[in-house]
Structures are given as structure tokens and as C-alpha cells.
Write a protein that holds these residues in place. Structure first.
Motif, PDB file in Angstrom:
ATOM      1  N   ALA A 238     -66.855  24.520  -9.530  1.00 33.35           N
ATOM      2  CA  ALA A 238     -65.611  24.179 -10.222  1.00 33.35           C
ATOM      3  C   ALA A 238     -65.172  22.780  -9.813  1.00 33.35           C
ATOM      4  N   ASP A 239     -64.565  22.066 -10.746  1.00 31.47           N
ATOM      5  CA  ASP A 239     -64.042  20.730 -10.421  1.00 31.47           C
ATOM      6  C   ASP A 239     -62.821  20.835  -9.520  1.00 31.47           C
ATOM      7  N   PHE A 240     -61.977  21.814  -9.824  1.00 30.11           N
ATOM      8  CA  PHE A 240     -60.754  22.028  -9.039  1.00 30.11           C
ATOM      9  C   PHE A 240     -60.522  23.532  -8.893  1.00 30.11           C
ATOM     10  N   LEU A 241     -59.894  23.916  -7.810  1.00 28.90           N
ATOM     11  CA  LEU A 241     -59.361  25.271  -7.730  1.00 28.90           C
ATOM     12  C   LEU A 241     -58.090  25.257  -6.906  1.00 28.90           C
ATOM     13  N   VAL A 242     -57.209  26.197  -7.202  1.00 29.50           N
ATOM     14  CA  VAL A 242     -55.947  26.311  -6.472  1.00 29.50           C
ATOM     15  C   VAL A 242     -55.876  27.690  -5.825  1.00 29.50           C
ATOM     16  N   VAL A 243     -55.221  27.741  -4.684  1.00 34.83           N
ATOM     17  CA  VAL A 243     -55.177  28.982  -3.919  1.00 34.83           C
ATOM     18  C   VAL A 243     -53.839  29.064  -3.175  1.00 34.83           C
ATOM     19  N   SER A 244     -53.335  30.304  -3.010  1.00 36.80           N
ATOM     20  CA  SER A 244     -52.144  30.575  -2.201  1.00 36.80           C
ATOM     21  C   SER A 244     -52.572  31.435  -1.012  1.00 36.80           C
ATOM     22  N   PHE A 245     -52.347  30.956   0.198  1.00 31.50           N
ATOM     23  CA  PHE A 245     -52.895  31.644   1.366  1.00 31.50           C
ATOM     24  C   PHE A 245     -52.128  32.901   1.745  1.00 31.50           C
ATOM     25  N   TYR A 246     -50.855  33.002   1.362  1.00 32.88           N
ATOM     26  CA  TYR A 246     -50.116  34.219   1.689  1.00 32.88           C
ATOM     27  C   TYR A 246     -50.677  35.424   0.936  1.00 32.88           C
ATOM     28  N   LYS A 247     -51.330  35.173  -0.203  1.00 30.79           N
ATOM     29  CA  LYS A 247     -51.965  36.278  -0.929  1.00 30.79           C
ATOM     30  C   LYS A 247     -53.244  36.732  -0.227  1.00 30.79           C
ATOM     31  N   MET A 248     -53.826  35.863   0.582  1.00 26.22           N
ATOM     32  CA  MET A 248     -55.058  36.186   1.282  1.00 26.22           C
ATOM     33  C   MET A 248     -54.794  36.833   2.641  1.00 26.22           C
TER      34      MET A 248
ATOM     35  N   PHE B  52     -49.634  35.833   5.950  1.00 25.27           N
ATOM     36  CA  PHE B  52     -48.927  34.816   6.739  1.00 25.27           C
ATOM     37  C   PHE B  52     -49.901  33.665   6.969  1.00 25.27           C
ATOM     38  N   PRO B  53     -49.410  32.418   6.903  1.00 25.35           N
ATOM     39  CA  PRO B  53     -48.029  31.989   6.638  1.00 25.35           C
ATOM     40  C   PRO B  53     -47.750  31.878   5.138  1.00 25.35           C
ATOM     41  N   THR B  54     -46.474  31.875   4.781  1.00 27.95           N
ATOM     42  CA  THR B  54     -46.076  31.617   3.401  1.00 27.95           C
ATOM     43  C   THR B  54     -45.771  30.131   3.254  1.00 27.95           C
ATOM     44  N   GLY B  55     -45.657  29.692   2.002  1.00 27.32           N
ATOM     45  CA  GLY B  55     -45.291  28.297   1.756  1.00 27.32           C
ATOM     46  C   GLY B  55     -46.419  27.316   2.006  1.00 27.32           C
ATOM     47  N   ILE B  56     -47.665  27.786   1.993  1.00 25.16           N
ATOM     48  CA  ILE B  56     -48.794  26.876   2.165  1.00 25.16           C
ATOM     49  C   ILE B  56     -49.929  27.323   1.243  1.00 25.16           C
ATOM     50  N   GLY B  57     -50.449  26.390   0.485  1.00 26.18           N
ATOM     51  CA  GLY B  57     -51.560  26.643  -0.417  1.00 26.18           C
ATOM     52  C   GLY B  57     -52.462  25.432  -0.426  1.00 26.18           C
TER      53      GLY B  57
END
Length: 842
Positions: free
Chosen positions: A261-271, A274-279
Motif C-alpha cells: 500500500a502507498d499509505f495506511l492509517v492506524v489507531s493504536f488504542y484499537k490494537m 492504551f495509550p489513546t490519542g496516538i496513531g
């Protein structure tokens, strides 16, 4: 070790950790059934302890360093922090089986922020006014699927506002074998001017997994679309593809060594929880991606190497400055170009620890083990849901998945429930009962309105969809779950690394106990008489106010003044809040059911009683008139003395404060949906008869001993109404008040309009009449009636509505009542014995 053996070992480990939750990793899941992993993962307790230790244990002699500071600083702590941040970037890429030679990690707040940053920086092409309109030139485009999150759909506004001439296309799966998706051009609402571009770039965003129902899109699509294009109408040249992996990566392994993929986005709190507010926005390091990201305009903080204040010249970090004053980005470190300002470095430290902890729990295998584990749980749950049926063979669960063997799904199940007649059960009722049973799930459309429209077929027409919702006042997150008997959303359960089969079994039993009908109901569910004359008379028999939100009702003995736009005087004018400004409710603090307020209008005094203790409060005292803002409430603090008394008698773990809602705010009352709640005695009697008919014989005998009058009065209080009315039996059907449009009190200048029917929650299952007074001669235990009251209301009515909300009418002239009130005196108070007349909906 075989992969299946690893899954068995993991299953044994997680079940052991969950069963010893008092001291272990998941003590916060004790007695809780968490089924909302698609929203966020749960964190292990030891991770929080390690994070605290990391930030507080500083011993240079042992190499333990806890002093972290701004990574832009050249101090020892700043340099160490920067090393920790760069180490975390590498660990993130290892999660995806790649490295810094192939991809770079840009830290953002979450996946939504990552996509917004990408779109703001994406260069769709240079506008070329020299090109003639007659010269064929395809405009660049931005495209998304009907199954994308609203975070992606919202990007089209940035496209239209910042990139004239760029087309926006909506994609749906094609039935043709010649292309992957059919496309529909969405008209630009801001301009229709055709703009020519040279060297146009195109952007497609697809979800790796639908957050609505877990549908997984084949990641082989990336190479296929790049080589063949989306469809014949959309050009394949210069097409860049972004994967929204926020839902997929919560339980699954994404291999960037295979999926380019050229780009991908991820949210770490879903993984990791903790922590929240970081992706992260993860960018592939190629010349092509470098060239398409040149539209970034803003600079600040850590992204700028040099800028002139008197000339429009700036050199970004990791860029070379061209002669025209513009920056040329390099591809070795994209993050230096994108991370404006100071990154959230303390959160990144927590993320570093979270990755380590996750691999410890999964025997070093990470998501490859979790993916197989949750797949087994999902298949088990699906099989059980499919066979849930009512007594007459009607299936109870409508699952939103396409019946195609070529489609794959993740650990998400979206569905709705139906009763034995095939009518939908509102998802808010399911959620309310789930909360009462300590089950955590999600209801609504889950910020995926496209998938919601796709599966709820009655919502497919976009025009009717919006107009129907607007007509009924429905908006995301409200209590309107059915419109014309059809659902406005769905119920979603999802599984994660800490889920167990016991969680699923508990949930299935919850559905069985509360919604599966084992026999035909003995009552007609609603019997509305057909002989209405268009109007109906009623008499007000009881009036209640609730001076303090969630406390006991105060019964009015004669009459009570009305305050225009605010309802009954002092009704829900006070709230009790904790130190965080959060309002206490009976769900959180059951002791509030014993707190009895009484207001003496003449003396302007409120007396609070709790068991044998009491406290008097002057209402016109000169208390501090400074407005306190506490969690959406603006009010006046009533002082330390009442605060200390409340904290003591409620036995609450936190300090309690009593606030009076400020008159200067928009609404000086904390009423739920409207100023008044009305219930008829007639409807209470009908409900009581149903309850008696469906209770066990020994409980029926108990009701006979108590007496129907006491039972009816108890039930009335459970619904916490303001106005109780008795409707003329000659014109009354079951729940006829639910069909009123407006009411006129005949001997007063008072008119009401019906706002809506009241949708009930698990609050009605909390006993409102628990004995609070040792002098009370009636010590009867009514708890057997309210333990399952919400469930019984739904079984009787096929919905959870009971009572109606009223508001005082602003323009009385618009309401037609005939000549009933010509000879009556006009007053501004409402009282017992007042007679009213209601109009019916046409």
C-alpha cells in the motif's frame, strides 16, 4: 510449535487470566462482559503499572531513566526521548513485517487525523490554464467505497474546497467481472467550473475491514487495481491507494512485505487499549509518493529548518530548497516533513511498552495468533445466533452479512432483533438491558452510514433517507431507534484478544432470557379504540416534581406554579455532582433513591431527608452566584455544609456537591427530553394486568394480597412522571395518550404540545419506593415488580416507550380546541382536578 497449538495455548492462557481477574491482568473486566473491541481494545493492568514505573523510576546508576522531555531539545533527556521515539517507529513497522527502508511512520492523533493530514498534503496535480478545453484531459479524482468510515467521506469537503476540478467518486461493488467497482460522480456543491490539470494524481481510500459488520476486502485488490484500474471510467495512471486499517489491525496481521500500500492509517488504542490519542500515517518510501505529497502548506515547530519572516520562503526539514523558493521533499524521513510541533512523546513511550506487552501475551507471535483465536469465537457466536427462534419458529436475529462464499469477515457481528410477529425490537432497548446486565456493546450506525444504508434496505434512497430522519428529528446517537417500525441502525458485538467463550455464552443467555418468546402473549399488545371523536378528556389526578435530578419524587398536594419554558417550578433544578463535575445518577449511586427533597414555597426552603437524617437549605440565601461549569452544566454551588452532609449520607466514595442550575443558561432545568412527562392511570392499569397475567402463580397471589391500587401507585413512581391523568373510559384505548398532539387545560391559560413518546431505559428497574421512613406503615417489598420491568414493557408493547413528553406551547392560537375554555378563569399554576382536552394525531 504448530499455529493451531499456539492458539490452544493462547486460549488456555487468556481464560486463566480472565478467571483470576481479582489480582491479574484484567481485574477491570471482573463481572463485565466486554463486546466492543471494534471501538477500542482493553488494556492489561500490568501495562499501566509498567508505564507508571517507567515514568517514575529514575536511577542512573542502574540505567533506569524516567526523565523524558521534548525530543526537539538537545539536552540529555531530550536526546534520550528522541531515541525512544525512533525505537518505537521501528517496532511499529516490525508489527507490519517491514522496516524503515521501505516505509516511514508519521505520528498522528488517530487514523482520522492521519487521513486528514494525507489529504491536505496530497497533490492532485498542477492547474494548467494553458490547456485548451477542447484538448482531452481526465481530471484527477478522489474515490472511496460505500463501506468507508465517515472519517474518509468527510475528506471530500477538503477536496472540493482546496482542489478545484478534482472529482469525487463514490464506489460500490460491481456485478460485472470486467471491473472491481462501479463509480458514481458526486456533484461538487461549491463550483462546477472545469479546470485542466497537468500530471494529475488520483487517490483511492478503501477499508481493510468494515467497522460496521467486519467485511474484509481482499488486500490483493491493491496490486490488481493498480495494474488494471478501478473501472474503465477512472484512469489507472498515477493512482495512489490508502488503506484504512483502524478496524482490521485491531485483531489481524497486515503484512506490508506482501501488500504494498502507498499509505495506511492506524489507531493504536484499537490494537492495545492504551495509550489513546496516538496513531500513525505510514508512508511507503518511493519517488512517486514523495512527488504526490508536495501540497503541504502549513509549517511549524519540528518540521521547519528555516523560514524568512519578510519573504515567502521556507525550507522544511528533510527538504531541499529550490530556486523558486519551494521545498522539494526527500524520501528518507517523511516524519520530519509532517510532524508539526511537538509529538505526544509520553504517549509514544506508552505505545512502546504496549507493543512489548502484547508480544509477551501472544508468545512472540502477535496478531497471527489473535486472528485465528477470534475467528473461532466469531464462528461459534454466529452459529448460536442463527438458531435463536421464538415459540412459533420465527427467527429472532437478523444478521447483516452477505451470503457469499467468496467474502471474508472479521470478528464483528452486526444485527437486529425481531419479536415473534416479525417486528423489529428497538436497539436502544437492547442496549439498556445490556447495560443492566453489565454487557458492553455498540448500537447505531457506528460512523459507517454507507454500510448502514446498504444493509438496512429501507434506507437505501439517499433523499428519502435524509428527509425521513429530518422529519422525525433523528440524529446520530439519539434515542430514536425505530422509524415507522424500521430500525435506524443496528446492534454490534465484536471480539478481541481478551475475549472468551464465556463472554459469548453470557451474552447468548442474555438474549434468550430477555427476548426469546417461549409462548404466545395472552394480551393484545395495543388496543386503540376506533371510536375517537378527535378529542379526549382527562383529569389531572397526581403531580410530581423532582427537585434534585435522580432523587425521590416530591408529591404535590394541591397545585404548583409553572415557569414558562422551564416546566414546573424547581423541577430538576438541582443536581449532585462529584469532584469531576459528573452528575450522579441512580445507576451509579443507588443510594439516591432514598434522598427525599421537599420544597416549602412559602418559606423558600428545601428540606432533604435520608433515612433518619435531614438537612434544611434556604433557597433565597445569598449563596455564591459564581457560575460553576461542570460537565455540560452551568450552575451555582450551594455550599460546603450541604456538600458534607450529602457526601456522608450517600456514602459516596467521592466528595459530592449540590448545584442549582443557573437561570442565565439556555435551560434552567435538567429535564431529560422535554419539560414534562405525562402518564395515564389507564395505561398503568393495562400494564399491571399484563404483568399479573404473565407472573408466576405464587407472585400473583402476592399481588392479590398487596392490592391493585398499591401496585398501580408503585408502578407510576417507577416511570418518574410529572403529570398523572385519568382518561375518560368511554373514549380511552390502551396507551391512547401516545397519539395526542396537544392538550388544553380548560380552566387555565395553559396548553401543551406532545413532543414525543418516552423511550425507557433500565432506570425503571431501580426501585423508586424503597423504604426511607421508619414511620411508614407500608413496608411492602415491591422489588419483584421492578426487577424486569423494562423487559416486560417491551414484551407487552413490542417497544420500550411508556408515557409522553410535553412542552408548553409557544403559540396557543395555532392549537384548535373549540369553545371548551371560554368561561374559565385563566391561571398560571396547574393543580389536582384540572380538566384537560387533547387532540389526536390525524
Amino acid at each position: 510449535m504448530e499455529k493451531s497449538d499456539l492458539v490452544l495455548d493462547y486460549k488456555s492462557q487468556i481464560e486463566n487470566l480472565r478467571s483470576h481477574s481479582e489480582q491479574g491482568e484484567f481485574n477491570h473486566l471482573k463481572n463485565q462482559i466486554y463486546l466492543d473491541y471494534a471501538a477500542n481494545c482493553v488494556y492489561p493492568s500490568s501495562l499501566i503499572k509498567q508505564y507508571y514505573q517507567k515514568l517514575t523510576t529514575h536511577d542512573e546508576s542502574s540505567g533506569s531513566w524516567s526523565l523524558f522531555s521534548n525530543p526537539h531539545s538537545q539536552s540529555q533527556s531530550g536526546l534520550y526521548t528522541n531515541l525512544f521515539v525512533e525505537s518505537t517507529r521501528q517496532k511499529i513497522l516490525q508489527l507490519f513485517n517491514t522496516n524503515l527502508n521501505e516505509y516511514d511512520v508519521v505520528f498522528v492523533q488517530n487514523a482520522t487525523h492521519g487521513m486528514k493530514l494525507l489529504l491536505e498534503s496530497f497533490n492532485f496535480g498542477t492547474i494548467d490554464p494553458s490547456q485548451e478545453k477542447s484538448k482531452p484531459c481526465a481530471n484527477p479524482y478522489f474515490a472511496y467505497l460505500n463501506d468507508n468510515h465517515t472519517s474518509v467521506i468527510g475528506l471530500r469537503e477538503l477536496v472540493w474546497s482546496s482542489n478545484p476540478g478534482v472529482e469525487v467518486h463514490f464506489l460500490a461493488e460491481s456485478k460485472s467481472s470486467e471491473c472491481f467497482f462501479d463509480s458514481k460522480l458526486i456533484e461538487n456543491p461549491y463550483q462546477n467550473q472545469q479546470v485542466m490539470h497537468s500530471c494529475p494524481n488520483n487517490l483511492l481510500v478503501i477499508p481493510a475491514q468494515s467497522n460496521f459488520n467486519g467485511r474484509r476486502y481482499s488486500l490483493d485488490l491493491i496490486d490488481k487495481i493498480k495494474s488494471k484500474g478501478i473501472n474503465p471510467q477512472l484512469k489507472k495512471e498515477n493512482l495512489f491507494l490508502c488503506l484504512d486499517t483502524a478496524s482490521y489491525t485491531s485483531t489481524s496481521f497486515l503484512n506490508l512485505n506482501e501488500i504494498k500500500a502507498d499509505f495506511l492509517v492506524v489507531s493504536f488504542y484499537k490494537m492495545f487499549g492504551f495509550p489513546t490519542g496516538i496513531g500513525a500515517l505510514i508512508i511507503r518510501k518511493t519517488e512517486a509518493t514523495k512527488n504526490c505529497l508536495s501540497a503541504k502548506k502549513y509549517f511549524g515547530g519540528g518540521t521547519v529548518s528555516m523560514a524568512l519572516i519578510d519573504k515567502a520562503q521556507v525550507c522544511f526539514k528533510n527538504c531541499s530548497l529550490k530556486q523558486n523558493g519551494k521545498s522539494q521533499i526527500k524520501i528518507d524521513n517523511f516524519h520530519e516533513f509532517f510532524e508539526d510541533g511537538t509529538i505526544s512523546y509520553l504517549q509514544i513511550i506508552g505505545l512502546n511498552l504496549a507493543i512489548e506487552k502484547f508480544f509477551q501475551l501472544t508468545f512472540g507471535k502477535g496478531f497471527m495468533v489473535i486472528e485465528e483465536y477470534v475467528a473461532e469465537l466469531t464462528e461459534y457466536c454466529l452459529a448460536k445466533l442463527e438458531v435463536l427462534k421464538h415459540y412459533n419458529g420465527t427467527k429472532m436475529v437478523e444478521i447483516y452479512r452477505k451470503d457469499r462464499l467468496d467474502l471474508n469477515y472479521g470478528p464483528i457481528i452486526a444485527f437486529n432483533l425481531k419479536n415473534s410477529s416479525g417486528k423489529y425490537i428497538g436497539y436502544n432497548l437492547v442496549n439498556s438491558l445490556a447495560q443492566e446486565n453489565r454487557i458492553h456493546l455498540r448500537t447505531g450506525c457506528f460512523c459507517n452510514i454507507g454500510a448502514c444504508q446498504l444493509f438496512l434496505t429501507h434506507l437505501k434512497d439517499s433523499k428519502d433517507f435524509l428527509e425521513n430522519f429530518e422529519e422525525h428529528g433523528h440524529k446520530c446517537g439519539d434515542y430514536i431507534d425505530l422509524i415507522d417500525g424500521k430500525p435506524t441502525g443496528a446492534i454490534r458485538i465484536s471480539f478481541g484478544y481478551a475475549s472468551t467463550k464465556c463472554d459469548i455464552d453470557y451474552f447468548l443467555k442474555f438474549l434468550q432470557d430477555n427476548f426469546v418468546e417461549t409462548k404466545a402473549q395472552n394480551f393484545d399488545q395495543v388496543n386503540i379504540k376506533s371510536g375517537y371523536l378527535g378529542k379526549q378528556f382527562m383529569t389531572i389526578t397526581q403531580i410530581f416534581i423532582y427537585p434534585i435530578k435522580s432523587c425521590r419524587a416530591m408529591k404535590i398536594e394541591d397545585s404548583w406554579p409553572l415557569i414558562k419554558d422551564f416546566g414546573l417550578k424547581y423541577d430538576r433544578n438541582f443536581v449532585i455532582v462529584d469532584n469531576d463535575g459528573i452528575v450522579l445518577t441512580q445507576k451509579r449511586c443507588p443510594n439516591l433513591t432514598r434522598l427525599q427533597p421537599y420544597i416549602d414555597l412559602g418559606k423558600q426552603k428545601m428540606t432533604l431527608s435520608h433515612l433518619s437524617a435531614s438537612f434544611s437549605l434556604e433557597l433565597n440565601t445569598n449563596f455564591d452566584k459564581t457560575i460553576v461549569f461542570a460537565n455540560k452544566i452551568a450552575g451555582y454551588d450551594m455550599g460546603d455544609e450541604v456538600s458534607e452532609w450529602l457526601t456522608k449520607v450517600l456514602n459516596f466514595s467521592d466528595t459530592c456537591r449540590l448545584l442549582k442550575i443557573a437561570e442565565s443558561v439556555e435551560k434552567a432545568s435538567y429535564a431529560n427530553k422535554a419539560e414534562f412527562l405525562l402518564i395515564s392511570e389507564n395505561s398503568i392499569r393495562v400494564l399491571r394486568r399484563f404483568l399479573v397475567e404473565n407472573l408466576e402463580e405464587n407472585i400473583k397471589n402476592k399481588i392479590g394480597e398487596i392490592g391493585f391500587v398499591k401496585i398501580d401507585n408503585f408502578l407510576l413512581l417507577q416511570f418518574r412522571p410529572n403529570l398523572i391523568v385519568s382518561i375518560d373510559e368511554n373514549t380511552s384505548g390502551d396507551f391512547s395518550e401516545e397519539f395526542w398532539t396537544d392538550i388544553k387545560i380548560l380552566n387555565k391559560n395553559i396548553t401543551f404540545k406532545s413532543v414525543n413518546n418516552c423511550t425507557r431505559c433500565q432506570m425503571i428497574n431501580i426501585n423508586q419506593s424503597e423504604d426511607n421512613d421508619s414511620k411508614n406503615n407500608d413496608s411492602t417489598d415491591y422489588s419483584f415488580l421492578c426487577n424486569s420491568l423494562l423487559k416486560q414493557v417491551n414484551k407487552f408493547k413490542s417497544n420500550s416507550k411508556f408515557g409522553i413528553y410535553l412542552a408548553q406551547s409557544e403559540n396557543n392560537a395555532e392549537i384548535q380546541f373549540g369553545d371548551f375554555s371560554d368561561n374559565f378563569e385563566k391561571k398560571s399554576a396547574i393543580g389536582l382536578g384540572d380538566i384537560g382536552v387533547a387532540n389526536f394525531k390525524k
